[in-house]
Design an enzyme around this catalytic site. Sequence first.
Site, PDB file in Angstrom:
ATOM      1  N   ASP A  86      -4.416   5.795  -9.932  1.00  0.00           N
ATOM      2  CA  ASP A  86      -5.226   5.394 -11.084  1.00  0.00           C
ATOM      3  C   ASP A  86      -6.692   5.780 -10.885  1.00  0.00           C
ATOM      4  OD1 ASP A  86      -4.451   2.386  -9.588  1.00  0.00           O
ATOM      5  OD2 ASP A  86      -6.460   3.231  -9.461  1.00  0.00           O
ATOM      6  N   GLY A 138       3.452   9.590   0.634  1.00  0.00           N
ATOM      7  CA  GLY A 138       2.491   9.220   1.679  1.00  0.00           C
ATOM      8  C   GLY A 138       3.145   9.013   3.028  1.00  0.00           C
ATOM      9  N   ASP A 155      -3.133   2.080  -1.092  1.00  0.00           N
ATOM     10  CA  ASP A 155      -3.239   1.488  -2.424  1.00  0.00           C
ATOM     11  C   ASP A 155      -1.920   1.724  -3.149  1.00  0.00           C
ATOM     12  OD1 ASP A 155      -5.448   2.203  -5.281  1.00  0.00           O
ATOM     13  OD2 ASP A 155      -3.975   0.601  -4.896  1.00  0.00           O
ATOM     14  N   ASP A 158       4.488  -1.917  -5.069  1.00  0.00           N
ATOM     15  CA  ASP A 158       5.098  -2.958  -4.239  1.00  0.00           C
ATOM     16  C   ASP A 158       6.188  -2.367  -3.341  1.00  0.00           C
ATOM     17  OD1 ASP A 158       4.626  -4.658  -7.243  1.00  0.00           O
ATOM     18  OD2 ASP A 158       3.515  -5.084  -5.392  1.00  0.00           O
ATOM     19  N   PRO A 162       9.428   3.830  -5.085  1.00  0.00           N
ATOM     20  CA  PRO A 162       8.740   4.859  -4.283  1.00  0.00           C
ATOM     21  C   PRO A 162       7.830   4.255  -3.212  1.00  0.00           C
ATOM     22  CG  PRO A 162       7.921   4.832  -6.560  1.00  0.00           C
ATOM     23  CD  PRO A 162       9.110   3.938  -6.514  1.00  0.00           C
TER      24      PRO A 162
HETATM   25  N1  SAM Z   1      -3.639  -1.069  -7.865  1.00  0.00           N
HETATM   26  C1  SAM Z   1      -2.220  -1.175  -8.076  1.00  0.00           C
HETATM   27  C2  SAM Z   1      -1.672  -2.319  -7.317  1.00  0.00           C
HETATM   28  O1  SAM Z   1      -2.406  -2.983  -6.645  1.00  0.00           O
HETATM   29  O2  SAM Z   1      -0.483  -2.537  -7.409  1.00  0.00           O
HETATM   30  C3  SAM Z   1      -1.488   0.062  -7.651  1.00  0.00           C
HETATM   31  C4  SAM Z   1      -2.328   1.256  -7.490  1.00  0.00           C
HETATM   32  S1  SAM Z   1      -1.599   2.729  -7.892  1.00  0.00           S
HETATM   33  C5  SAM Z   1      -1.158   2.641  -9.543  1.00  0.00           C
HETATM   34  C6  SAM Z   1      -0.109   2.697  -6.952  1.00  0.00           C
HETATM   35  C7  SAM Z   1       0.349   4.117  -6.819  1.00  0.00           C
HETATM   36  O3  SAM Z   1       1.154   4.296  -5.650  1.00  0.00           O
HETATM   37  C8  SAM Z   1       1.210   4.603  -7.986  1.00  0.00           C
HETATM   38  O4  SAM Z   1       0.489   5.538  -8.730  1.00  0.00           O
HETATM   39  C9  SAM Z   1       2.466   5.200  -7.327  1.00  0.00           C
HETATM   40  O5  SAM Z   1       2.895   6.387  -7.965  1.00  0.00           O
HETATM   41  C10 SAM Z   1       1.944   5.455  -5.917  1.00  0.00           C
HETATM   42  N2  SAM Z   1       2.992   5.537  -4.900  1.00  0.00           N
HETATM   43  C11 SAM Z   1       4.087   4.753  -4.780  1.00  0.00           C
HETATM   44  N3  SAM Z   1       4.816   5.125  -3.696  1.00  0.00           N
HETATM   45  C12 SAM Z   1       4.146   6.174  -3.118  1.00  0.00           C
HETATM   46  C13 SAM Z   1       4.384   6.976  -1.967  1.00  0.00           C
HETATM   47  N4  SAM Z   1       5.489   6.777  -1.195  1.00  0.00           N
HETATM   48  N5  SAM Z   1       3.486   7.942  -1.660  1.00  0.00           N
HETATM   49  C14 SAM Z   1       2.386   8.137  -2.430  1.00  0.00           C
HETATM   50  N6  SAM Z   1       2.094   7.404  -3.550  1.00  0.00           N
HETATM   51  C15 SAM Z   1       2.982   6.430  -3.876  1.00  0.00           C
END
Ligand code: SAM
Length: 286
Positions: A86, A138, A155, A158, A162
């Site tokens: 984001d 990641g 960041d 949950d 993913p």
């Molecule tokens: N601020 C929000 C919160 O506290 O829940 C979340 C921030 S951001 C929207 C979370 C991001 O993590 C998402 O865009 C998602 O696509 C990304 N994400 C999830 N799993 C991931 C992974 N294994 N590697 C990289 N990014 C990942």
Amino acid sequence: MDIWYSEHHTDHVKLSIKVDRQLYSNQSDFQRIDVFETPEFGRVLTLDGFLMQTEKDEFIYHEMITHIPMAVHPNPRHVLVIGGGDGGAVRELCRYDSIEQIDLVEIDPLVVEVCKTYFPTTACSFDDPRLRLYHQDGLRFVRNCHNQYDLIIVDSTDPFGPGEGLFTKEFYGNCYKALKEDGIMVNQHESPFYKGDAMAMKRAHARIVKSFSISRVYQAHIPTYPSGHWLFGFASKRYHPTKDLLSEAWNDKKLETKYYNTNLHKGAFYLPNYVETMLREGEFDE
Ligand code: SAM
């Protein structure tokens, strides 16, 4: 007819937010992405139906996940952000002239595109020349990193879907290796209040302490997150989060913030007894 977005925080509790209109809905290769326009919280981003950020309260989360470590590390130049599509964490980091490079590893390119379109005040720093954007997992990215970063910010979503791999012992161990000898890792650390979130919090803490000798937890009040009582992890190879807080140096930067300040920084690490007990219990799990 009233339209509401609801997120179940438990089987018996949900948060409902009145919706003026839905602005976006699509299924990416990784998750469902929705954006709502709401009278109370402005625009709201959800992933797989779970609330990620709102225009009204995102500042709390993004200030607390960035300024806490930035006020402790004396000279953070290379930063890795995992997740964070984001752009809110990157926005806050880009305010520091001392930072030379930010690697953002966001698995889902569509999240970045949607946030650039619908959340221009959060996704406002993607053009910063210091930013390198990787659309990768990641968990895999960090396997190949050694002694590179002063700060890692996890960041993530949950610990399911993913984001599941970003709460594993392997991942935290690789983050430890990816950090320089005085590096710091902070992470989105769930919440102590509802059972499911509390189990995830205990599990994450139990795994982080296995890699990091200094491992603390701090808190913030985030109205739209389950229970409103949200936690962050602070794991460090050298610096203590409050004893090594560089208040004067941080305040001299004169960064305008709406939530973070160096007094609240200290207070954030003083947790309720029931939370301390859960963390201690977690350290003996696994
Ligand atoms: N601020 C929000 C919160 O506290 O829940 C979340 C921030 S951001 C929207 C979370 C991001 O993590 C998402 O865009 C998602 O696509 C990304 N994400 C999830 N799993 C991931 C992974 N294994 N590697 C990289 N990014 C990942």
